[in-house]
Write an enzyme that holds these catalytic residues in place. Structure first.
Site, PDB file in Angstrom:
ATOM      1  N   ASN A 210       1.158  -0.824  -0.126  1.00  0.00           N
ATOM      2  CA  ASN A 210      -0.035   0.018   0.163  1.00  0.00           C
ATOM      3  C   ASN A 210       0.865   1.198   0.075  1.00  0.00           C
ATOM      4  OD1 ASN A 210       0.873   0.728   2.736  1.00  0.00           O
ATOM      5  ND2 ASN A 210       0.024  -1.479   3.221  1.00  0.00           N
ATOM      6  N   ASP A 279      -3.862  -6.784   4.966  1.00  0.00           N
ATOM      7  CA  ASP A 279      -4.809  -7.437   6.226  1.00  0.00           C
ATOM      8  C   ASP A 279      -5.150  -8.815   5.243  1.00  0.00           C
ATOM      9  OD1 ASP A 279      -5.962  -5.313   7.492  1.00  0.00           O
ATOM     10  OD2 ASP A 279      -7.435  -4.836   6.160  1.00  0.00           O
ATOM     11  N   LYS A 289       9.113 -17.123 -10.621  1.00  0.00           N
ATOM     12  CA  LYS A 289       7.933 -16.248 -11.120  1.00  0.00           C
ATOM     13  C   LYS A 289       7.010 -16.917 -11.796  1.00  0.00           C
ATOM     14  CE  LYS A 289       8.765 -12.546 -14.756  1.00  0.00           C
ATOM     15  NZ  LYS A 289       9.499 -11.951 -15.171  1.00  0.00           N
ATOM     16  N   LYS A 338     -14.010   0.820  15.593  1.00  0.00           N
ATOM     17  CA  LYS A 338     -12.540   0.035  15.080  1.00  0.00           C
ATOM     18  C   LYS A 338     -12.289   0.214  16.860  1.00  0.00           C
ATOM     19  CE  LYS A 338     -11.436  -0.291  10.695  1.00  0.00           C
ATOM     20  NZ  LYS A 338     -10.879   0.789   9.676  1.00  0.00           N
TER      21      LYS A 338
HETATM   22  O1  PMT Z   1       2.909   6.575   6.764  1.00  0.00           O
HETATM   23  P1  PMT Z   1       2.738   7.606   6.100  1.00  0.00           P
HETATM   24  O2  PMT Z   1       2.924   8.084   4.312  1.00  0.00           O
HETATM   25  O3  PMT Z   1       2.979   8.533   7.060  1.00  0.00           O
HETATM   26  O4  PMT Z   1       0.746   7.317   5.966  1.00  0.00           O
HETATM   27  C1  PMT Z   1      -0.024   7.458   6.909  1.00  0.00           C
HETATM   28  C2  PMT Z   1      -0.671   6.020   7.200  1.00  0.00           C
HETATM   29  C3  PMT Z   1      -1.770   7.074   6.631  1.00  0.00           C
HETATM   30  C4  PMT Z   1      -0.415   4.963   7.185  1.00  0.00           C
HETATM   31  C5  PMT Z   1      -1.146   6.328   9.364  1.00  0.00           C
HETATM   32  O5  PMT Z   1      -1.096   7.418   9.194  1.00  0.00           O
HETATM   33  C6  PMT Z   1      -2.342   5.117   9.102  1.00  0.00           C
HETATM   34  O6  PMT Z   1      -3.547   5.596   9.100  1.00  0.00           O
HETATM   35  N1  PMT Z   1      -1.821   3.652   9.605  1.00  0.00           N
HETATM   36  C7  PMT Z   1      -3.171   3.221   9.845  1.00  0.00           C
HETATM   37  C8  PMT Z   1      -3.474   2.413   8.108  1.00  0.00           C
HETATM   38  C9  PMT Z   1      -4.306   1.209   8.384  1.00  0.00           C
HETATM   39  O7  PMT Z   1      -4.173  -0.047   8.133  1.00  0.00           O
HETATM   40  O8  PMT Z   1      -5.409   1.183   8.960  1.00  0.00           O
HETATM   41  P2  PMT Z   1      -6.599  -0.065   9.434  1.00  0.00           P
HETATM   42  O9  PMT Z   1      -7.881   1.160   9.537  1.00  0.00           O
HETATM   43  O10 PMT Z   1      -6.737  -0.718   8.044  1.00  0.00           O
HETATM   44  O11 PMT Z   1      -6.248  -0.223  10.591  1.00  0.00           O
HETATM   45  C10 PMT Z   1      -6.311   0.156  11.656  1.00  0.00           C
HETATM   46  C11 PMT Z   1      -5.569  -0.217  12.665  1.00  0.00           C
HETATM   47  O12 PMT Z   1      -5.145  -1.523  12.741  1.00  0.00           O
HETATM   48  C12 PMT Z   1      -3.968   0.638  12.440  1.00  0.00           C
HETATM   49  O13 PMT Z   1      -3.579   0.982  13.855  1.00  0.00           O
HETATM   50  C13 PMT Z   1      -3.754  -0.878  12.482  1.00  0.00           C
HETATM   51  O14 PMT Z   1      -1.445  -0.438  12.182  1.00  0.00           O
HETATM   52  C14 PMT Z   1      -3.553  -2.059  12.592  1.00  0.00           C
HETATM   53  N2  PMT Z   1      -3.819  -3.304  11.533  1.00  0.00           N
HETATM   54  C15 PMT Z   1      -4.303  -3.419  10.435  1.00  0.00           C
HETATM   55  C16 PMT Z   1      -4.120  -4.537   9.873  1.00  0.00           C
HETATM   56  C17 PMT Z   1      -4.168  -5.383  10.588  1.00  0.00           C
HETATM   57  N3  PMT Z   1      -3.469  -6.985  10.037  1.00  0.00           N
HETATM   58  N4  PMT Z   1      -3.655  -5.382  11.800  1.00  0.00           N
HETATM   59  C18 PMT Z   1      -3.524  -4.661  12.219  1.00  0.00           C
HETATM   60  O15 PMT Z   1      -2.483  -3.879  13.682  1.00  0.00           O
END
Ligand code: PMT
Length: 399
Positions: A210, A279, A289, A338
């Protein structure tokens, strides 16, 4: 940075690197610091005192016995009383030797016999002078006295030798000043911060990932460290330079990130998950490959990854958990879901479609929501400032 109204004495000794000292002065003034400059006679041969007089709105101090009646008689003592910090940049081998041996034959070295604030020494000299046992011993003496002696860069030097001894850049020096002067309100706390994307291999060539650059997580790590926390930064692949002094753990996939978080979670006081872990991962990773065949489409089967934050939320005892949410619609509603599902103390919600916010930018615009669903709607700000707002909120919870 937090240098507003900080009182900084900038000592300048006579080396060619003195050409960088106006740059230090300028950055300090831009941050709102008050600066007084003390120069050795040799330094005034390299840069005019008038430059600093104009930049600082203050007199420039160089003579032990000033002709100017408006200056105090015991200037070297007045300056040490005034200073929150003394920074000597450049510090030549000669000035370092005098300070180490208590020689006070000019205003700068006299001041250094009476200092009472923190001191940063920024060496700049020829490689052979730097590596001379006398200089090495003198620098050790200054370190042993509690002064912070910064390193030097290796480069082509003014004398045409290539080697160690080039003075650090103004930005690096000002960053060190900021670190020393920062209130250590997070001292004694272990922070685990995740940053950047993860990558999920499809085959040895391709992967799923991403747009996360890691900037948000790295700023949180840098600022937490400046505020005295012990920081472990678990980072997916990024192009960023990790701040010196923290423990960097580099990972590739979400599973790697999970393993690293789980390894350190029990000794952690605060977990901040700014990373954007994938995810899903390819259900099967091809060892060779994947060949392009004559086919209309290719179906890639995906399996879910572990939700790291949710798992830690279930396991948490008294840790503070901060999650991020990257949303493209219904951000508050999705963020609220969340915070409950993952058992968080705070969630920082970015709308990744907003201008100058979210992925890759140096700024961000977010909502911070706590357990009681109280919403803090923040203006657009730099990721550095936002990191400090988040850390302030964490500090309140820790208290
Ligand atoms: O890195 P930058 O370019 O500065 O950008 C910052 C950002 C936009 C990436 C950052 O500020 C941000 O929003 N990070 C979270 C991105 C994300 O995965 O969001 P989510 O809504 O999918 O996940 C929610 C939370 O669960 C997040 O804290 C994530 O780290 C966590 N998560 C998600 C998926 C997973 N498998 N395990 C997790 O722990």
């Amino acid at each position: 940075m937090d240098l507003k109204d900080k009182k900084i004495v900038l000592g300048i000794s006579g080396g060619i690197s003195a050409y960088k000292s106006p740059g230090i002065c300028s950055l300090l003034r831009k941050q709102g610091a008050k600066v007084k400059v003390v120069m050795t006679q040799a330094a005034t041969e390299f840069v005019s005192p008038l430059t600093f007089r104009t930049m600082t709105d203050n007199l420039v101090y160089s003579e032990m016995f000033e002709k100017n009646p408006s200056q105090a008689l015991v200037e070297h003592i007045e300056l040490t009383k005034w200073a929150d910090i003394i920074v000597i940049a450049p510090a030549t081998a000669n000035t370092i030797a005098k300070i180490a041996n208590g020689i006070a034959d000019n205003l700068l070295t006299s001041m250094m016999l009476a200092y009472r604030s923190p001191v940063i020494i920024v060496p700049a000299m020829n490689t052979y002078m730097l590596n001379n046992p006398a200089t090495r011993q003198n620098l050790k003496t200054l370190r042993d006295r509690g002064m912070l002696v910064l390193g030097t860069h290796t480069d082509l030097l003014a004398c045409k030798d290539v080697g160690d001894g080039k003075m650090l850049e103004p930005e690096e020096i000002v960053d060190e000043i900021d670190t020393v002067l920062r209130k250590k309100d997070l001292a004694g706390k272990n922070f685990l911060i995740t940053a950047g994307p993860t990558i999920e291999a499809i085959d040895p060539v391709r992967y799923l990932s991403n747009h996360s650059s890691g900037k948000m997580g790295y700023e949180l790590a840098r600022e937490a460290m400046k505020r005295g926390a012990k920081v472990k930064l678990i980072s997916g692949p990024t192009n960023l330079q990790a701040p010196k002094g923290l423990d960097l753990i580099q990972v590739q996939s979400t599973e790697d990130m999970y393993q690293a978080v789980e390894k350190y979670f029990d000794q952690t006081h605060v977990l901040i998950k700014a990373a954007a872990p994938a995810d899903f991962r390819p259900a099967k990773q091809a060892m060779e490959k994947i060949k392009k065949k004559d086919q209309d489409q290719m179906v890639l089967e995906l399996s879910p990854n572990k939700d790291i934050l949710k798992t830690m939320g279930q396991r948490k005892k008294d840790q503070v958990l901060v999650g991020f949410a990257a949303e493209s619609e219904n951000e508050l509603e999705n963020g609220l879901e969340k915070i409950t599902k993952k058992n968080l103390d705070l969630i920082v919600i970015n709308n990744i479609k907003a201008k100058d916010a979210g992925f890759k930018t140096d700024t961000n615009k977010v909502l911070i929501v706590d357990k009681d669903k109280q919403v803090q709607d923040l203006d657009l700000m730099t990721k550095t400032d936002l990191a400090n707002v988040i850390l302030d909120r964490v500090l309140q919870i820790l208290k």
